[in-house]
Design an enzyme around this catalytic site. Structure first.
Site, PDB file in Angstrom:
ATOM      1  N   HIS A   1      42.681  29.573  38.439  1.00 43.22           N
ATOM      2  CA  HIS A   1      41.531  30.370  37.980  1.00 43.22           C
ATOM      3  C   HIS A   1      41.788  31.885  37.967  1.00 43.22           C
ATOM      4  O   HIS A   1      40.900  32.662  37.600  1.00 43.22           O
ATOM      5  CB  HIS A   1      40.314  30.037  38.875  1.00 43.22           C
ATOM      6  CG  HIS A   1      38.993  30.396  38.285  1.00 43.22           C
ATOM      7  ND1 HIS A   1      38.151  31.313  38.881  1.00 43.22           N
ATOM      8  CD2 HIS A   1      38.385  29.980  37.154  1.00 43.22           C
ATOM      9  CE1 HIS A   1      37.052  31.423  38.133  1.00 43.22           C
ATOM     10  NE2 HIS A   1      37.162  30.646  37.089  1.00 43.22           N
TER      11      HIS A   1
ATOM     12  N   LYS B   1      42.936  35.623  36.859  1.00 38.56           N
ATOM     13  CA  LYS B   1      42.912  36.345  35.580  1.00 38.56           C
ATOM     14  C   LYS B   1      43.611  37.670  35.807  1.00 38.56           C
ATOM     15  O   LYS B   1      42.990  38.744  35.762  1.00 38.56           O
ATOM     16  CB  LYS B   1      41.468  36.621  35.123  1.00 38.56           C
ATOM     17  CG  LYS B   1      40.573  35.389  34.957  1.00 38.56           C
ATOM     18  CD  LYS B   1      39.631  35.257  36.114  1.00 38.56           C
ATOM     19  CE  LYS B   1      38.536  34.211  35.898  1.00 38.56           C
ATOM     20  NZ  LYS B   1      38.936  32.918  35.412  1.00 38.56           N
TER      21      LYS B   1
ATOM     22  N   ASP C   1      55.548  45.483  34.331  1.00 41.23           N
ATOM     23  CA  ASP C   1      56.725  46.142  34.903  1.00 41.23           C
ATOM     24  C   ASP C   1      56.703  46.189  36.434  1.00 41.23           C
ATOM     25  O   ASP C   1      57.239  47.127  37.048  1.00 41.23           O
ATOM     26  CB  ASP C   1      56.858  47.570  34.351  1.00 41.23           C
ATOM     27  CG  ASP C   1      57.331  47.563  32.899  1.00 41.23           C
ATOM     28  OD1 ASP C   1      57.947  46.562  32.490  1.00 41.23           O
ATOM     29  OD2 ASP C   1      57.079  48.544  32.188  1.00 41.23           O
TER      30      ASP C   1
HETATM   31 ZN   LIG Z   1      35.120  31.676  35.729  1.00 43.46          ZN
END
Ligand SMILES: [Zn+2]
Ligand SMILES: [Zn+2]
Lengths: 175, 175
Positions: free
Chosen positions: B119, B121, B126
């Site tokens: 889950h 994100k 670099d």
């Molecule tokens: Zn979510």
């Protein structure tokens, strides 16, 4: 050694100490937690951060069905902390309803009124400590999913989130 | 004015300047973006951050179906950036498949193999710039949902995410 030299030496020493503290506080001001949390260390850390609230607790989280975290919000409300919760519209229809439980306990809850998601997962403690990341406040998120939380007291990060909370709180005012 | 006083005055001035720079750099190192992004300013900012990649781009995002962002990954791979993508198992079955498109273009993609969600994100550019928040790389997340992204170069935050990427990259090694 003249008096002015002593004074300057002192000022220089004080400024160096300040620089050192600043450098170290840059690290101390943030903490990263990863889930799943098999040993419940990180959920304790999150709980402790929320339980520190003295004045306010602004919660803006998509899903808030984790009963342990809900109990922390209710406990905060009982000891006089101003607790406000923004959540997603779809969370209203869950049974048993976390929103109903919070409201029954006197906590103000608002939700979006469009068909898009209120997908944030952040909370601000006392206007100066931000909890933000991918983690929803659910059982599955805490104990199963790959998730993260960043806890930060950097005002350049916390400030915009505080402002955005107020924007959404007004926008989702019940008609 | 003796020579030692002048020296001390200089040292004190230098140290004060250093303190001031430290205080201001604490802000410059992070940026907060909110969505929905009606004017596409924030998605440009995110795109620019990813396009800055010269050496590596480690992407660990639940849903990556936004074609504009995928094209940035493909472009980076073409100019020699080491692009690695971790995504969620459920994203494999989407049609047309973003994972297939990335792989067809030579990008390595790995995914979790349990029933819980991958889950996260986040992405690390670099090895020193972190993009993290609630925003999935989808059309809906960018243009409709209430979402956030924090871009940070604070090594105390970036470091743990880099480590966690390596942990998950190894864990999700194809058998
Ligand atoms: Zn979510
Ligand atoms: Zn290739």
């Amino acid at each position: 050694l003249t008096a002015s030299t002593v004074l300057l030496l002192y000022l220089y020493w004080r400024e160096r100490r300040r620089t050192k503290r600043l450098l170290s506080s840059r690290g101390a001001a943030s903490k990263v937690l990863f889930f799943p949390d098999v040993e419940t260390v990180n959920i304790e850390e999150l709980s402790n951060t929320l339980e520190c609230a003295v004045n306010s607790l602004d919660v803006c989280v998509y899903a808030i069905s984790n009963w342990k975290l809900m109990d922390i919000l209710i406990g905060a409300h009982r000891r006089g902390v101003a607790v406000r919760v923004i959540t997603d519209r779809d969370q209203m229809s869950i049974n048993p309803s976390p929103v109903e439980k919070l409201r029954r306990n006197g906590i103000q809850v608002r939700r979006n009124n469009d068909s898009y998601l209120m997908h944030h997962k952040f909370a601000v403690v006392d206007g100066r400590c931000l909890v933000n990341g991918s983690l929803n406040w659910t059982q599955q998120a805490v104990h199963g999913n790959q998730e993260n939380i960043v806890i930060s007291t950097n005002s350049d990060i916390v400030g915009p989130f505080l402002d955005q909370f107020e924007v959404l709180w007004e926008r989702f005012h019940p008609q």
